[in-house]
Design a protein around this motif. Sequence first.
Motif, PDB file in Angstrom:
ATOM      1  N   GLU A   3      17.237  39.339  18.190  1.00 47.44           N
ATOM      2  CA  GLU A   3      18.767  39.535  17.477  1.00 47.44           C
ATOM      3  C   GLU A   3      19.311  38.226  16.726  1.00 47.44           C
ATOM      4  OE1 GLU A   3      22.116  41.065  20.018  1.00 47.44           O
ATOM      5  OE2 GLU A   3      20.713  42.330  21.388  1.00 47.44           O
ATOM      6  N   PHE A   4      19.027  37.243  17.382  1.00 46.31           N
ATOM      7  CA  PHE A   4      19.258  35.831  16.930  1.00 46.31           C
ATOM      8  C   PHE A   4      18.383  35.783  15.431  1.00 46.31           C
ATOM      9  CE2 PHE A   4      18.681  31.300  16.188  1.00 46.31           C
ATOM     10  CZ  PHE A   4      19.805  30.760  16.119  1.00 46.31           C
ATOM     11  N   GLU A   5      17.080  35.976  15.733  1.00 39.96           N
ATOM     12  CA  GLU A   5      16.143  35.661  14.562  1.00 39.96           C
ATOM     13  C   GLU A   5      16.264  36.762  13.418  1.00 39.96           C
ATOM     14  OE1 GLU A   5      14.320  33.182  14.387  1.00 39.96           O
ATOM     15  OE2 GLU A   5      13.656  32.950  16.141  1.00 39.96           O
ATOM     16  N   GLN A   6      17.378  37.756  13.535  1.00 43.05           N
ATOM     17  CA  GLN A   6      17.669  38.685  12.561  1.00 43.05           C
ATOM     18  C   GLN A   6      18.998  38.255  11.842  1.00 43.05           C
ATOM     19  OE1 GLN A   6      17.971  42.790  13.886  1.00 43.05           O
ATOM     20  NE2 GLN A   6      18.981  43.373  11.993  1.00 43.05           N
ATOM     21  N   ARG A   7      19.877  37.590  12.889  1.00 45.73           N
ATOM     22  CA  ARG A   7      21.007  37.479  12.383  1.00 45.73           C
ATOM     23  C   ARG A   7      20.889  36.056  11.416  1.00 45.73           C
ATOM     24  NH1 ARG A   7      24.527  39.974  10.924  1.00 45.73           N
ATOM     25  NH2 ARG A   7      25.919  38.123  10.956  1.00 45.73           N
ATOM     26  N   LYS A   8      20.265  34.936  11.943  1.00 46.73           N
ATOM     27  CA  LYS A   8      20.310  33.885  11.346  1.00 46.73           C
ATOM     28  C   LYS A   8      20.211  33.574   9.633  1.00 46.73           C
ATOM     29  CE  LYS A   8      19.145  29.004  11.907  1.00 46.73           C
ATOM     30  NZ  LYS A   8      18.245  27.851  12.450  1.00 46.73           N
TER      31      LYS A   8
END
Length: 168
Positions: free
Chosen positions: A137-142
């Motif tokens: 999720e973090f990799e998608q949001r950043k």
Amino acid sequence: MAQDIFERLKQDHDKHRELIDAIKQTSGDSDDRKSLFTQFKTDAMAHAAAEEETLYVAMMADTEIRQDAQHSVKEHAELGMLFVEIDEMDMGSSAWLNKFNKLAEEYTHHIDEEEEEKFPKAREELGEDKAVALTAEFEQRKPEEIQRVKDKADVPEIKKAIEEEEGA
């Protein structure tokens, strides 16, 4: 084993520590200082937003670690204000350097606190599967947050908060 959110966030923290050290080696209104500060501001602000939208959302849902998330979100807001203030200052001035040193000290304190206190507690509370899932999720949001920082999407709200704080 897949990387968990805490390892991924620490990677960014280590990169930010290196950028802070590199900025401290620059002087005046140099191209190096401008470039390094822009990299640091962009990545740190995007990191904070993506961290809030992934890890801190999960932590807020857990009463055992909710206060840790709230504390960190508050610190993110304070750091965001410093970034905006510094961004508008003359990079060659002693005032810029003083404000940057304050930011560097507060930022380093914040990430040390996350790594030493908040993350171990959250890792235990959330469990391995959730910690690994949050990485994706973090990799998608950043990247989306990096674009928001570049577009200065949040700057008007941050400036308003600064004005309210100064008027209080």
